[in-house]
Design a protein around this motif. Structure first.
Motif, PDB file in Angstrom:
ATOM      1  N   ALA A  33       1.069  -1.202   0.080  1.00 21.21           N
ATOM      2  CA  ALA A  33       0.111  -0.371   0.214  1.00 21.21           C
ATOM      3  C   ALA A  33       0.914   1.664   0.075  1.00 21.21           C
ATOM      4  O   ALA A  33       2.033   1.331   0.138  1.00 21.21           O
ATOM      5  CB  ALA A  33      -0.748  -0.230   1.329  1.00 21.21           C
ATOM      6  N   ARG A  50      -4.680   6.433   1.869  1.00 25.81           N
ATOM      7  CA  ARG A  50      -4.188   5.136   1.521  1.00 25.81           C
ATOM      8  C   ARG A  50      -4.780   4.245   0.781  1.00 25.81           C
ATOM      9  O   ARG A  50      -6.012   4.336   0.259  1.00 25.81           O
ATOM     10  CB  ARG A  50      -3.742   3.810   2.826  1.00 25.81           C
ATOM     11  CG  ARG A  50      -3.183   2.794   2.690  1.00 25.81           C
ATOM     12  CD  ARG A  50      -3.328   2.465   4.008  1.00 25.81           C
ATOM     13  NE  ARG A  50      -4.430   1.417   3.754  1.00 25.81           N
ATOM     14  CZ  ARG A  50      -4.385   0.112   4.365  1.00 25.81           C
ATOM     15  NH1 ARG A  50      -3.240  -0.366   5.288  1.00 25.81           N
ATOM     16  NH2 ARG A  50      -5.291  -0.111   4.051  1.00 25.81           N
ATOM     17  N   VAL A  51      -3.917   3.390  -0.635  1.00 25.11           N
ATOM     18  CA  VAL A  51      -4.752   3.345  -1.473  1.00 25.11           C
ATOM     19  C   VAL A  51      -3.799   1.511  -1.809  1.00 25.11           C
ATOM     20  O   VAL A  51      -2.496   2.007  -1.506  1.00 25.11           O
ATOM     21  CB  VAL A  51      -4.189   3.930  -3.013  1.00 25.11           C
ATOM     22  CG1 VAL A  51      -3.170   4.377  -3.458  1.00 25.11           C
ATOM     23  CG2 VAL A  51      -5.166   2.956  -4.138  1.00 25.11           C
ATOM     24  N   THR A  52      -4.744   0.626  -2.058  1.00 19.44           N
ATOM     25  CA  THR A  52      -3.532  -0.424  -1.972  1.00 19.44           C
ATOM     26  C   THR A  52      -3.407  -0.905  -3.006  1.00 19.44           C
ATOM     27  O   THR A  52      -3.834  -0.340  -4.001  1.00 19.44           O
ATOM     28  CB  THR A  52      -4.390  -2.097  -1.311  1.00 19.44           C
ATOM     29  OG1 THR A  52      -5.402  -2.211  -2.084  1.00 19.44           O
ATOM     30  CG2 THR A  52      -5.111  -1.188   0.195  1.00 19.44           C
ATOM     31  N   GLY A  55      -6.205  -1.243  -5.424  1.00 21.91           N
ATOM     32  CA  GLY A  55      -7.287   0.245  -5.530  1.00 21.91           C
ATOM     33  C   GLY A  55      -7.743   0.154  -4.768  1.00 21.91           C
ATOM     34  O   GLY A  55      -8.830   1.412  -4.603  1.00 21.91           O
ATOM     35  N   THR A  56      -8.279  -0.063  -3.459  1.00 21.07           N
ATOM     36  CA  THR A  56      -9.018  -0.084  -2.495  1.00 21.07           C
ATOM     37  C   THR A  56      -7.790   1.078  -1.911  1.00 21.07           C
ATOM     38  O   THR A  56      -7.058   1.407  -1.198  1.00 21.07           O
ATOM     39  CB  THR A  56      -9.265  -1.273  -1.500  1.00 21.07           C
ATOM     40  OG1 THR A  56      -9.485  -2.867  -2.465  1.00 21.07           O
ATOM     41  CG2 THR A  56      -9.582  -1.037  -0.323  1.00 21.07           C
ATOM     42  N   THR A  57      -9.716   2.548  -0.951  1.00 21.85           N
ATOM     43  CA  THR A  57      -8.802   3.811  -1.102  1.00 21.85           C
ATOM     44  C   THR A  57      -9.318   3.457   0.440  1.00 21.85           C
ATOM     45  O   THR A  57     -10.437   2.815   0.402  1.00 21.85           O
ATOM     46  CB  THR A  57      -9.344   4.730  -1.048  1.00 21.85           C
ATOM     47  OG1 THR A  57     -10.603   4.562  -2.500  1.00 21.85           O
ATOM     48  CG2 THR A  57      -8.362   4.576  -3.623  1.00 21.85           C
ATOM     49  N   THR A  68      -8.347  13.487  -2.914  1.00 16.63           N
ATOM     50  CA  THR A  68      -8.056  12.080  -3.592  1.00 16.63           C
ATOM     51  C   THR A  68      -7.073  11.239  -4.232  1.00 16.63           C
ATOM     52  O   THR A  68      -5.535  11.746  -4.609  1.00 16.63           O
ATOM     53  CB  THR A  68      -8.823  12.444  -5.257  1.00 16.63           C
ATOM     54  OG1 THR A  68     -10.847  12.470  -5.108  1.00 16.63           O
ATOM     55  CG2 THR A  68      -9.112  10.652  -5.444  1.00 16.63           C
ATOM     56  N   SER A  70      -4.634   8.284  -5.858  1.00 19.36           N
ATOM     57  CA  SER A  70      -4.461   7.520  -7.098  1.00 19.36           C
ATOM     58  C   SER A  70      -3.526   7.443  -7.030  1.00 19.36           C
ATOM     59  O   SER A  70      -2.131   8.300  -6.284  1.00 19.36           O
ATOM     60  CB  SER A  70      -4.528   8.133  -7.869  1.00 19.36           C
ATOM     61  OG  SER A  70      -4.105   9.501  -8.372  1.00 19.36           O
ATOM     62  N   ARG A  71      -3.201   6.129  -7.706  1.00 20.32           N
ATOM     63  CA  ARG A  71      -1.338   5.376  -7.785  1.00 20.32           C
ATOM     64  C   ARG A  71      -1.343   5.243  -9.678  1.00 20.32           C
ATOM     65  O   ARG A  71      -2.184   3.906  -9.610  1.00 20.32           O
ATOM     66  CB  ARG A  71      -1.368   4.469  -6.322  1.00 20.32           C
ATOM     67  CG  ARG A  71      -0.191   3.558  -6.630  1.00 20.32           C
ATOM     68  CD  ARG A  71      -0.271   2.668  -5.758  1.00 20.32           C
ATOM     69  NE  ARG A  71       0.746   1.747  -6.284  1.00 20.32           N
ATOM     70  CZ  ARG A  71       0.513   0.467  -4.911  1.00 20.32           C
ATOM     71  NH1 ARG A  71       0.581  -0.052  -4.021  1.00 20.32           N
ATOM     72  NH2 ARG A  71       1.887  -0.483  -5.565  1.00 20.32           N
TER      73      ARG A  71
END
Length: 116
Positions: A33, A50-52, A55-57, A68, A70-71
């Protein structure tokens, strides 16, 4: 060696927007993450978003609907788009990387100041 480099902080008026970016370099790790934390003067560091890898935020309640995360998994970058900024968003913002073998890495921090 893992290195995180943040950019995009600065001074903005209340109601304005900023976009923070964090680039990860290095090898020998697998990302679980990525996240943004912040620390205001006299306060503890807190999770902002946080974003894994999947894609889980998740977001702090104080920023939901305004920020927002984003990764880009191919580039190993994570951005934080911050809209409708408030004076209470003023803090040093830190990029965080958490690996699949439970190691954490931090960037050097970037100052965000929201003031008229």
């Amino acid at each position: 060696q893992v290195q995180l480099v943040e950019s995009g902080g600065g001074l903005v008026q209340p109601g304005g927007s900023l976009r923070l970016s964090c680039a990860v370099s290095g090898s020998g790790f697998s990302i679980y993450a990525m996240a943004w934390y912040r620390q205001a003067p006299g306060k503890e560091r807190e999770l902002v978003a946080r974003v894994t890898r999947g894609g889980t935020t998740n977001y702090a309640d104080s920023v939901k609907g305004r920020f927002t995360i984003s990764r880009d998994n191919t580039k190993n970058t994570v951005d934080l788009q911050m809209n409708s900024l408030k004076p209470e968003d003023t803090a040093v913002y830190y990029c965080n990387l958490f690996t699949t073998n439970a190691r954490a890495y931090w960037g050097q921090g970037t100052q965000v100041t929201v003031s008229s």
